[in-house]
Structures are given as structure tokens and as C-alpha cells.
Design a protein around this motif. Structure first.
Motif, PDB file in Angstrom:
ATOM      1  N   ILE A   1       0.787  -1.124   0.010  1.00  0.00           N
ATOM      2  CA  ILE A   1       0.056  -0.124  -0.232  1.00  0.00           C
ATOM      3  C   ILE A   1       0.847   1.346   0.080  1.00  0.00           C
ATOM      4  CG2 ILE A   1      -1.766   1.388   1.308  1.00  0.00           C
ATOM      5  CD1 ILE A   1      -2.558  -1.638   0.288  1.00  0.00           C
ATOM      6  N   GLN A   2       0.516   2.293  -0.793  1.00  0.00           N
ATOM      7  CA  GLN A   2       1.168   3.577  -0.739  1.00  0.00           C
ATOM      8  C   GLN A   2       0.564   4.637   0.127  1.00  0.00           C
ATOM      9  OE1 GLN A   2       1.848   6.175  -4.375  1.00  0.00           O
ATOM     10  NE2 GLN A   2       3.767   5.454  -4.188  1.00  0.00           N
ATOM     11  N   LEU A   3       1.146   5.426   0.927  1.00  0.00           N
ATOM     12  CA  LEU A   3       0.775   6.296   1.577  1.00  0.00           C
ATOM     13  C   LEU A   3       0.494   7.619   0.550  1.00  0.00           C
ATOM     14  CD1 LEU A   3       2.658   6.363   4.881  1.00  0.00           C
ATOM     15  CD2 LEU A   3       0.228   6.303   4.749  1.00  0.00           C
ATOM     16  N   CYS A   4      -0.618   8.271   0.683  1.00  0.00           N
ATOM     17  CA  CYS A   4      -0.876   9.456  -0.068  1.00  0.00           C
ATOM     18  C   CYS A   4      -1.090  10.624   1.215  1.00  0.00           C
ATOM     19  CB  CYS A   4      -1.989   9.374  -0.984  1.00  0.00           C
ATOM     20  SG  CYS A   4      -1.692   8.527  -2.143  1.00  0.00           S
ATOM     21  N   GLU A   5      -0.361  11.605   1.305  1.00  0.00           N
ATOM     22  CA  GLU A   5      -0.543  12.320   2.428  1.00  0.00           C
ATOM     23  C   GLU A   5      -1.590  13.414   2.286  1.00  0.00           C
ATOM     24  OE1 GLU A   5       2.788  14.723   3.639  1.00  0.00           O
ATOM     25  OE2 GLU A   5       1.747  15.784   5.085  1.00  0.00           O
ATOM     26  N   SER A   6      -2.535  13.084   3.198  1.00  0.00           N
ATOM     27  CA  SER A   6      -3.781  13.910   3.288  1.00  0.00           C
ATOM     28  C   SER A   6      -3.819  15.243   4.185  1.00  0.00           C
ATOM     29  CB  SER A   6      -5.076  12.759   3.419  1.00  0.00           C
ATOM     30  OG  SER A   6      -6.206  13.343   3.548  1.00  0.00           O
ATOM     31  N   ASP A   7      -5.082  15.714   4.283  1.00  0.00           N
ATOM     32  CA  ASP A   7      -5.419  16.761   4.921  1.00  0.00           C
ATOM     33  C   ASP A   7      -5.843  16.337   6.319  1.00  0.00           C
ATOM     34  OD1 ASP A   7      -6.271  19.215   6.173  1.00  0.00           O
ATOM     35  OD2 ASP A   7      -6.569  19.856   3.982  1.00  0.00           O
ATOM     36  N   PRO A   8      -5.384  16.809   7.551  1.00  0.00           N
ATOM     37  CA  PRO A   8      -6.251  16.460   8.813  1.00  0.00           C
ATOM     38  C   PRO A   8      -7.739  16.875   8.731  1.00  0.00           C
ATOM     39  CG  PRO A   8      -4.249  17.524   9.268  1.00  0.00           C
ATOM     40  CD  PRO A   8      -4.496  17.936   7.797  1.00  0.00           C
ATOM     41  N   GLY A   9      -8.122  17.733   7.774  1.00  0.00           N
ATOM     42  CA  GLY A   9      -9.269  18.193   7.747  1.00  0.00           C
ATOM     43  C   GLY A   9     -10.269  17.515   7.211  1.00  0.00           C
ATOM     44  N   ASN A  10      -9.972  16.261   6.725  1.00  0.00           N
ATOM     45  CA  ASN A  10     -10.809  15.095   6.396  1.00  0.00           C
ATOM     46  C   ASN A  10     -11.068  14.055   7.482  1.00  0.00           C
ATOM     47  OD1 ASN A  10     -11.677  13.199   4.338  1.00  0.00           O
ATOM     48  ND2 ASN A  10      -9.852  12.144   4.187  1.00  0.00           N
ATOM     49  N   PHE A  11     -11.539  14.611   8.410  1.00  0.00           N
ATOM     50  CA  PHE A  11     -11.585  13.851   9.409  1.00  0.00           C
ATOM     51  C   PHE A  11     -12.769  13.098   9.479  1.00  0.00           C
ATOM     52  CE2 PHE A  11     -13.273  17.894  10.704  1.00  0.00           C
ATOM     53  CZ  PHE A  11     -14.433  17.530  11.364  1.00  0.00           C
ATOM     54  N   LYS A  12     -12.881  11.981  10.507  1.00  0.00           N
ATOM     55  CA  LYS A  12     -14.367  11.258  10.352  1.00  0.00           C
ATOM     56  C   LYS A  12     -15.161  11.860  11.553  1.00  0.00           C
ATOM     57  CE  LYS A  12     -14.207   6.769  11.554  1.00  0.00           C
ATOM     58  NZ  LYS A  12     -14.917   6.446  12.739  1.00  0.00           N
ATOM     59  N   ILE A  13     -16.481  11.710  11.312  1.00  0.00           N
ATOM     60  CA  ILE A  13     -17.175  12.443  12.334  1.00  0.00           C
ATOM     61  C   ILE A  13     -17.634  10.939  13.253  1.00  0.00           C
ATOM     62  CG2 ILE A  13     -19.341  13.052  13.060  1.00  0.00           C
ATOM     63  CD1 ILE A  13     -19.494  14.715  10.206  1.00  0.00           C
ATOM     64  N   THR A  14     -17.173  11.076  14.435  1.00  0.00           N
ATOM     65  CA  THR A  14     -17.626   9.882  15.290  1.00  0.00           C
ATOM     66  C   THR A  14     -18.010  10.447  16.691  1.00  0.00           C
ATOM     67  OG1 THR A  14     -15.162   8.837  14.651  1.00  0.00           O
ATOM     68  CG2 THR A  14     -16.026   8.073  16.603  1.00  0.00           C
ATOM     69  N   THR A  15     -17.605  11.741  17.176  1.00  0.00           N
ATOM     70  CA  THR A  15     -18.363  11.867  18.372  1.00  0.00           C
ATOM     71  C   THR A  15     -19.186  13.322  18.154  1.00  0.00           C
ATOM     72  OG1 THR A  15     -16.482  13.184  19.067  1.00  0.00           O
ATOM     73  CG2 THR A  15     -16.316  10.862  19.695  1.00  0.00           C
ATOM     74  N   MET A  16     -19.748  13.867  19.228  1.00  0.00           N
ATOM     75  CA  MET A  16     -20.560  14.838  19.146  1.00  0.00           C
ATOM     76  C   MET A  16     -19.475  16.137  18.830  1.00  0.00           C
ATOM     77  SD  MET A  16     -23.451  16.338  18.856  1.00  0.00           S
ATOM     78  CE  MET A  16     -24.713  14.984  19.431  1.00  0.00           C
ATOM     79  N   ALA A  17     -18.349  16.184  19.571  1.00  0.00           N
ATOM     80  CA  ALA A  17     -17.265  17.196  19.406  1.00  0.00           C
ATOM     81  C   ALA A  17     -17.032  16.985  17.918  1.00  0.00           C
ATOM     82  CB  ALA A  17     -16.160  16.756  20.276  1.00  0.00           C
ATOM     83  N   ASP A  18     -16.958  15.775  17.294  1.00  0.00           N
ATOM     84  CA  ASP A  18     -16.419  15.947  15.885  1.00  0.00           C
ATOM     85  C   ASP A  18     -17.823  16.650  15.017  1.00  0.00           C
ATOM     86  OD1 ASP A  18     -14.138  14.290  16.220  1.00  0.00           O
ATOM     87  OD2 ASP A  18     -15.354  12.511  16.048  1.00  0.00           O
ATOM     88  N   LEU A  19     -18.804  16.370  15.384  1.00  0.00           N
ATOM     89  CA  LEU A  19     -20.037  16.985  14.683  1.00  0.00           C
ATOM     90  C   LEU A  19     -19.971  18.479  14.772  1.00  0.00           C
ATOM     91  CD1 LEU A  19     -22.434  16.030  12.888  1.00  0.00           C
ATOM     92  CD2 LEU A  19     -23.931  16.130  14.798  1.00  0.00           C
ATOM     93  N   ASN A  20     -19.866  18.955  15.836  1.00  0.00           N
ATOM     94  CA  ASN A  20     -19.627  20.321  16.141  1.00  0.00           C
ATOM     95  C   ASN A  20     -18.405  20.960  15.253  1.00  0.00           C
ATOM     96  OD1 ASN A  20     -21.883  20.220  17.871  1.00  0.00           O
ATOM     97  ND2 ASN A  20     -20.535  20.067  19.593  1.00  0.00           N
ATOM     98  N   ARG A  21     -17.274  20.516  15.362  1.00  0.00           N
ATOM     99  CA  ARG A  21     -16.229  20.912  14.563  1.00  0.00           C
ATOM    100  C   ARG A  21     -16.551  20.825  12.955  1.00  0.00           C
ATOM    101  NH1 ARG A  21     -10.831  17.202  13.658  1.00  0.00           N
ATOM    102  NH2 ARG A  21      -9.907  18.618  11.930  1.00  0.00           N
ATOM    103  N   ALA A  22     -17.159  19.653  12.747  1.00  0.00           N
ATOM    104  CA  ALA A  22     -17.720  19.473  11.300  1.00  0.00           C
ATOM    105  C   ALA A  22     -18.755  20.767  10.819  1.00  0.00           C
ATOM    106  CB  ALA A  22     -18.339  18.289  11.071  1.00  0.00           C
ATOM    107  N   GLU A  23     -19.520  21.122  11.732  1.00  0.00           N
ATOM    108  CA  GLU A  23     -20.366  21.985  11.378  1.00  0.00           C
ATOM    109  C   GLU A  23     -19.731  23.443  10.945  1.00  0.00           C
ATOM    110  OE1 GLU A  23     -23.712  21.977  11.030  1.00  0.00           O
ATOM    111  OE2 GLU A  23     -23.970  24.071  10.747  1.00  0.00           O
ATOM    112  N   ARG A  24     -18.788  23.636  12.124  1.00  0.00           N
ATOM    113  CA  ARG A  24     -18.077  24.853  11.714  1.00  0.00           C
ATOM    114  C   ARG A  24     -17.145  24.909  10.566  1.00  0.00           C
ATOM    115  NH1 ARG A  24     -16.889  24.022  17.360  1.00  0.00           N
ATOM    116  NH2 ARG A  24     -15.165  23.241  16.964  1.00  0.00           N
ATOM    117  N   GLN A  25     -16.675  23.727  10.148  1.00  0.00           N
ATOM    118  CA  GLN A  25     -15.797  23.481   8.997  1.00  0.00           C
ATOM    119  C   GLN A  25     -16.727  23.771   7.674  1.00  0.00           C
ATOM    120  OE1 GLN A  25     -12.358  20.749   9.529  1.00  0.00           O
ATOM    121  NE2 GLN A  25     -12.759  20.172   7.120  1.00  0.00           N
ATOM    122  N   ALA A  26     -17.889  23.105   7.849  1.00  0.00           N
ATOM    123  CA  ALA A  26     -18.756  22.951   6.527  1.00  0.00           C
ATOM    124  C   ALA A  26     -19.104  24.524   6.334  1.00  0.00           C
ATOM    125  CB  ALA A  26     -19.889  22.210   6.782  1.00  0.00           C
TER     126      ALA A  26
END
Ligand code: CTP
Ligand code: MG
Length: 380
Positions: A210-235
Motif C-alpha cells: 500500500i502506498q501512503l498519500c498524504e492527506s489533510d487532517p481536515g478530512n476527519f471522520k465524524i465519530t463523536t458529538m465534538a466531531d459533529l460540532n467541529r464539522a459544522e464549523r468547517q462546513a
């Protein structure tokens, strides 16, 4: 011939880590900037020119939620969607169902992606496809670890700092030649392994490189309520910055305000006129204190009008020496800054020029391009 690329989106999870006693709606159907998470994810994948088809794996009980989520997609994106597929009780099983549904759909490469990662970007997709095209057996979007890592050795024992130079946080999409990853999934199922939490782990188990392709930490997965709140701000920020084109569904613009501008200039002695930021050679010029760009003045007046912020004469009076012969795009950029300070952006501009001379037709495209560039909108 270019290889065909499909996307497989897994959206059959229950989102248990985000659920509360009052709200058990799976995270992929929660709203971000007014649209379901899954709509954002599908929208970016479908917009990418290399992705020609998309299969989404959903929970059998979510059919109505899924229908609502895709309803806001533009028609040209809907055309890429294959019928949705029911998932399994682990992520691995859901991916396997999606892979099977792609069988016979002539896809060379498949990008497997979590519905719960709505911020995948074109750059990430491009680098994954590029990696496969160079012959790799798999490509993984992954971000560098920014925090210093510590290993706990138990209560009262000293902490150990972990060398993070070779550590990466695995994300999705994870991309593979379709046949290779289907074979690997078949092999895992045949020996009753259903516990791989991502597809590169399964591929590694199958000895694929497998080759690694460097990505952006902004491509995070929504898992918890804190992630959903962060995603709302980013969106919200992304929606504000996103260029709007004629293809943007109006339903995605939540608060539309319109302004109307109007301006008239007489001719004076001179050799050129300036319209929409474009110089047009002519036997006369337009009379005015600035460059007398009647088109940009009308647009600036409309822009200020849309936010109830006076008019161009009020902000840039002809009596002020600093505006003498000024290029009028400065006025428009100032008006746009006022719009963006209020959280707005320009979606569309319609201009009518009334004049007998010079002929506008031959310069129309250049004027359109110039206005689009000054106003930071798409020409389409
Ligand atoms: N997924 C899936 N089928 C499953 C489990 C997960 O399609 N049986 C999907 C999820 O919908 C999500 C992605 O895999 O888009 C990543 O999984 P995860 O973040 O674990 O989502 P959930 O399983 O929904 O969340 P939780 O583990 O908190 O229940
Ligand atoms: Mg899960």
C-alpha cells in the motif's frame, strides 16, 4: 485508455458513539450546514470528473433518509449513482456488499470511502488515483500526526514518548484496483475474518503493498458529538468560500438577497472606454472622476444594495481626490468585503449595458471573464 474509477461509500453504520438517548439518528444523516453529512460526501465524489459511478451501501432501515439525502444533488451527479445496496453488521461486510454490487460495472479502480468523512477533497482523490495509475496495489489517504505521542506504562510509572516520525493516521478514501480488493475481501470472508476495520488492514493481511498519500487532517471522520460540532464549523466556512456556479442548486443557498444597480455616464473626449474592468479602444471615453467604468459602478451599487449598505457615491464620493482615475474594481472589492464580513457571498450577477457605441458583442466574453474574476465567481 483512461482507467474507470468508481467510488464505494459505506453508510450502513449506526453511529452508536454519537447517539444520545434522545437522538439515535445515524451520523451520516445528521445535518451539516443544513444538509445531511452524506449529501456533502456524495456531492464531492460525484463532482470529481474521474469518478464515473458511485455505489452507496446503506442500512436497510434507512431508505427514506437516503432518498432525502440524495434529493439535493444536481441531476448530473444523480446520474452517477448506482442503486443503493444493503450493508452488513460490520464495516467490512458493508464494503464487501458494495464491491459485489460493482461486479460487471466495468470499473478498474475503486475508492472506498466512509460516508462519515464529508470533507474529502479533489486533491486527495487525485493523488490516490495517480498512485494507482503508477501501478500500486493500494493507496491510502493518511495524515501526519501533529501531536507528540505518549505511551502510558500504567499508574505511577513514567510516560514514554513515542517517535512519531513514521506514524500516520489512516483515513479514507482507500483506493485499489477493483479486482485485487474484491479478491482480498473474498479471501477474508472465506476464512471467516470479518473484523478488519479498514480496507488497507485487510489488504495488508493479504500481503498487498500500500502506498501512503498524504492527506489533510481536515478530512476527519465524524465519530463523536465534538466531531459533529467541529464539522459544522468547517462546513459553514467551506460553504461560504465555495464558488457558486449556474449548476449550484438554489436550494443549497439558504438566504438569498438581491440588489439592483444602475449607472449612467456621458461621453467625453478620449480614446478608450472601460467596461467591466476591460479597456475597449474607442473614439471617446466615458466622463467620470474614476475610470468611469459604468458596468462595475452598477454592480457595486447592486452589491451594496443587497446588504442595505448605502450606495457607491456615499462610500466613494466623486469629490474625494484619492478616487481620481481610480480603477473601479477597487470599489467592487470593497463592497464584496462588506458582504463577506456579514457572512455572505456573491452567487450570480446579471448585467445589461445600454449603449449605441462601442459595439459590446465582440468584447462580451472578455467582460464576462473580467467581472467573474473581480467578483470571485464562476463564469458558468
Ligand atoms: N459502516 C457501515 N456498515 C457498518 C458499520 C459502519 O457501512 N456495519 C460505515 C459507517 O456508516 C461509516 C463508516 O463505515 O460511514 C465508518 O464507520 P464508523 O465510524 O465506525 O461508523 P459507525 O459504525 O456508524 O459508528 P459507531 O462505530 O460509533 O457505531
Ligand atoms: Mg463503527
Amino acid at each position: 485508455m483512461a482507467k474507470t474509477v468508481a467510488a464505494l461509500v459505506v453508510a450502513a453504520g449506526r453511529g452508536a458513539r454519537l447517539a444520545t438517548p434522545d437522538n439515535k439518528q445515524p451520523k451520516q444523516y445528521r445535518l451539516l450546514a443544513g444538509r445531511p453529512v452524506l449529501t456533502h460526501t456524495l456531492n464531492t465524489l460525484a463532482k470529481h470528473p474521474r469518478i464515473s459511478r458511485i455505489v452507496t451501501v446503506i442500512h436497510p432501515g434507512d431508505t427514506n433518509l437516503y432518498r432525502d439525502a440524495i434529493a439535493a444533488l444536481p441531476t448530473e451527479h444523480l446520474k452517477k449513482l448506482l442503486p443503493e445496496v444493503p450493508g452488513g453488521d460490520t464495516r467490512q461486510k458493508s464494503v464487501f456488499e458494495g464491491l459485489r454490487a460493482l461486479s460487471g460495472k466495468s470499473c478498474d479502480y475503486v475508492l472506498i470511502h466512509d460516508a462519515a468523512r464529508p470533507f474529502v477533497t479533489f486533491d486527495i482523490i487525485d493523488s490516490l488515483v495517480h498512485s494507482l495509475e503508477s501501478g500500486t496495489e493500494g493507496a491510502l489517504a493518511a495524515s501526519r500526526i501533529a501531536d507528540t505521542l505518549k505511551r502510558s506504562q500504567g499508574n505511577g510509572k513514567p510516560l514514554v514518548t513515542v517517535d512519531r516520525s513514521n506514524l500516520w493516521a489512516a483515513q479514507t478514501p482507500q483506493a485499489f484496483p477493483y479486482r485485487l480488493i474484491l479478491d482480498a475481501h473474498e479471501k477474508a470472508a472465506s476464512v471467516n475474518r470479518h473484523d478488519f476495520t479498514d480496507d488497507t488492514s485487510l489488504a495488508e493481511w493479504n500481503k498487498m503493498t500500500i502506498q501512503l498519500c498524504e492527506s489533510d487532517p481536515g478530512n476527519f471522520k465524524i465519530t463523536t458529538m465534538a466531531d459533529l460540532n467541529r464539522a459544522e464549523r468547517q462546513a459553514k466556512i467551506l460553504t461560504m468560500n465555495e464558488q457558486v456556479s449556474a449548476a449550484t442548486p438554489l436550494s443549497t443557498l439558504q438566504d438569498i438577497r438581491t440588489g439592483i444597480g444602475y449607472d449612467v455616464h456621458a461621453f467625453d473626449e478620449g480614446e478608450k472606454v472601460v467596461l467591466g474592468g476591460v479597456e475597449i479602444p474607442h473614439t471617446r471615453k466615458l466622463k467620470g472622476h474614476s475610470d468611469a467604468d459604468v458596468v462595475l459602478h452598477a454592480i457595486t451599487d447592486a452589491t451594496l444594495g443587497a446588504i442595505g449598505c448605502g450606495d457607491i457615491g456615499q462610500h466613494f464620493p466623486p469629490s474625494a481626490p484619492q478616487w481620481k482615475e481610480a480603477s473601479s474594481d477597487r470599489f467592487q472589492r470593497d463592497a464584496m468585503r462588506r458582504v463577506s464580513d456579514l457572512g455572505g457571498r456573491i452567487a450570480h450577477i446579471d448585467v445589461t449595458i445600454v449603449c449605441e457605441e462601442p459595439k459590446i458583442g465582440p468584447h462580451r466574453d472578455r467582460i464576462r471573464k473580467s467581472i467573474a474574476q473581480i467578483c470571485d465567481i464562476s463564469e458558468a
